[in-house]
Design an enzyme around this catalytic site. Structure first.
Site, PDB file in Angstrom:
ATOM      1  N   HIS A 185       0.520  -1.146  -0.002  1.00 23.17           N
ATOM      2  CA  HIS A 185       0.178  -0.120   0.363  1.00 23.17           C
ATOM      3  C   HIS A 185       1.045   0.820  -0.050  1.00 23.17           C
ATOM      4  CE1 HIS A 185      -3.991   1.880   1.049  1.00 23.17           C
ATOM      5  NE2 HIS A 185      -4.520   0.329   0.094  1.00 23.17           N
ATOM      6  N   GLU A 209       2.901  -5.715  -3.680  1.00 22.50           N
ATOM      7  CA  GLU A 209       2.162  -4.338  -4.141  1.00 22.50           C
ATOM      8  C   GLU A 209       2.442  -3.484  -3.796  1.00 22.50           C
ATOM      9  OE1 GLU A 209      -2.437  -3.232  -4.708  1.00 22.50           O
ATOM     10  OE2 GLU A 209      -1.864  -5.640  -4.460  1.00 22.50           O
ATOM     11  N   GLU A 235      -2.341   0.281  -9.541  1.00 20.34           N
ATOM     12  CA  GLU A 235      -3.274   0.428  -8.540  1.00 20.34           C
ATOM     13  C   GLU A 235      -3.671   2.027  -9.125  1.00 20.34           C
ATOM     14  OE1 GLU A 235      -4.910   0.594  -4.462  1.00 20.34           O
ATOM     15  OE2 GLU A 235      -3.944  -0.747  -4.584  1.00 20.34           O
ATOM     16  N   ASP A 257      -6.490  -0.763 -13.127  1.00 13.70           N
ATOM     17  CA  ASP A 257      -8.020  -0.121 -12.186  1.00 13.70           C
ATOM     18  C   ASP A 257      -8.757  -0.053 -13.826  1.00 13.70           C
ATOM     19  OD1 ASP A 257     -10.612   0.909 -10.836  1.00 13.70           O
ATOM     20  OD2 ASP A 257      -9.330   0.329  -8.974  1.00 13.70           O
ATOM     21  N   HIS A 284      -7.049  -4.557 -11.118  1.00 16.31           N
ATOM     22  CA  HIS A 284      -7.149  -3.657  -9.640  1.00 16.31           C
ATOM     23  C   HIS A 284      -8.344  -4.165  -9.318  1.00 16.31           C
ATOM     24  CE1 HIS A 284      -7.339  -0.095  -6.245  1.00 16.31           C
ATOM     25  NE2 HIS A 284      -6.650  -1.333  -5.929  1.00 16.31           N
TER      26      HIS A 284
END
Length: 381
Positions: A185, A209, A235, A257, A284
């Protein structure tokens, strides 16, 4: 056929839907949203609608060019997400007009099923054994979880050990024939990411990720070179130009995404770009059913597809879930961790319009949390 009306709906838990209706009654649905900034994207959709109303909805490629490039200032999450949702809805209309699924309009499927993964735990992972066991029993062959909550700028031995312990727990439950993906993240600094990746390598995660923030994409090359762990990101990248530095750095998995990166039109092109670098596509999608349907349409048609994210039961879904606004849940029925290809026209999702309109009356004001370190300074969420 002309576009007659464009509407948006702010629906819980944190989504924004758009509806495009033509003058002969064909309706297409899209999902344009930036999580935590849905109202801002709604305003952007309203501005872009000024151009679309009155035009032929089937000129999707031309509309994408104008919506994305027709303004002197381009790109960014808000504009790209507004374009993405409108693009999804236009592809939905095209499929319904030609009585064909979007994957057929994109050249036809290359696979019959799409592997999906399930989320476990939340922002600060806990109760992993119980939650992963439940997903395995539900038939999923892969799960994803956050690596950690707040992380100090240089991760302490305890913080690093906690990440490794979580992934080791997942590996123990999953065994050697299922997968765990780990989402950092962007909470780790590059120095901390190097340490964590080295420790995780023996546990063979499917991918790690966002080991660093998207604005630090120029540092990915060194991380890729220093670790055997497949690196994923994307993302928070919104077009081919944004993905190019990450791909040249050697990422293994691109994660555009469908509700952020320009919709079906641009994500197909991102997938083709990723293929030239030997990278796999893992769209995503911690969002709603329309975004997922768009992701599946792409996943069925691109050869370098790896796995699809989906939000059923995800920790963000407090007041509604993936199936709350659909009439027919069948396209989202996962068997042995896979979604089967549907031949329904358009995106293949039948939206419960009455439920959407009712939800929009109360709307939502979802915001991501703002975290701070123990000394009071800002911490990445």
């Amino acid at each position: 056929m002309r576009i007659a009306r464009i509407e948006t709906f702010l629906v819980p838990p944190r989504w924004l839907f758009c509806r495009i209706e033509t003058d002969d009654g064909v309706v297409g649905w899209g999902e344009p949203v930036v999580e935590g900034r849905a109202e801002v994207v709604r305003a952007a959709v309203d501005v872009l609608a000024e151009y679309l109303v009155g035009r032929d909805p089937l000129r999707i490629q031309d509309h994408w060019q104008v919506l994305s490039k027709g303004g002197f200032y381009r790109g960014g999450p808000v504009l790209s997400s507004a374009v993405a949702g409108l693009d999804q809805a236009l592809w939905d209309i095209a499929g319904k007009t030609y009585c064909a699924p979007v994957h057929a309009l994109l050249g036809g499927p290359v696979r019959d099923t799409v592997r999906v993964y399930a989320w476990v735990a939340g922002d600060e992972p806990a109760r992993l054994t119980e939650q992963i066991t439940a997903q395995v029993e539900a038939g999923f062959t892969a799960v994803k979880m956050n690596a950690a909550g707040r992380v100090t700028p240089i991760a302490t031995p305890a913080e690093t050990a906690a990440v490794v312990e979580r992934v080791a727990t997942a590996r123990e439950v999953l065994g050697p024939h299922r997968d765990v993906a780990v989402d950092c993240h962007g909470r780790f600094t590059p120095a901390s990411a190097r340490r964590v990746l080295a420790e995780l390598a023996p546990l063979h995660p499917l991918f790690v990720e966002e080991p660093v923030l998207p604005e630090q994409t120029h540092l990915l090359r060194d991380l890729v070179a220093a670790s055997s762990v497949p690196i994923a990101t994307g993302e928070r990248l919104y077009d081919r130009a944004g993905f190019l530095p990450a791909l040249t750095a050697g990422i293994a998995v691109a994660q555009p995404d469908l509700s952020h990166a320009g919709g079906v039109t641009e994500v197909v092109r991102i997938a083709a770009l990723a293929e030239t670098y030997g990278a796999q596509l893992a769209p995503h999608c911690p969002l709603g059913p329309i975004a997922l349907a768009a992701g599946l349409a792409v996943a069925f048609t691109v050869p370098n597809f790896l796995i699809q994210e989906q939000s059923l039961g995800i920790h963000y879904n407090k007041d509604a879930d993936l199936l709350s606004y659909v009439v027919d849940p069948e396209p989202f029925r996962f068997t042995e961790g896979h979604a089967r290809r549907t031949e329904l026209p358009g995106l293949g999702v039948t939206v419960d319009e009455a439920a959407v309109r009712a939800a929009d009356r109360s709307g939502h004001a979802w915001r991501n949390p703002v975290w701070r370190h123990t000394d009071g300074s800002f911490a990445e969420w």
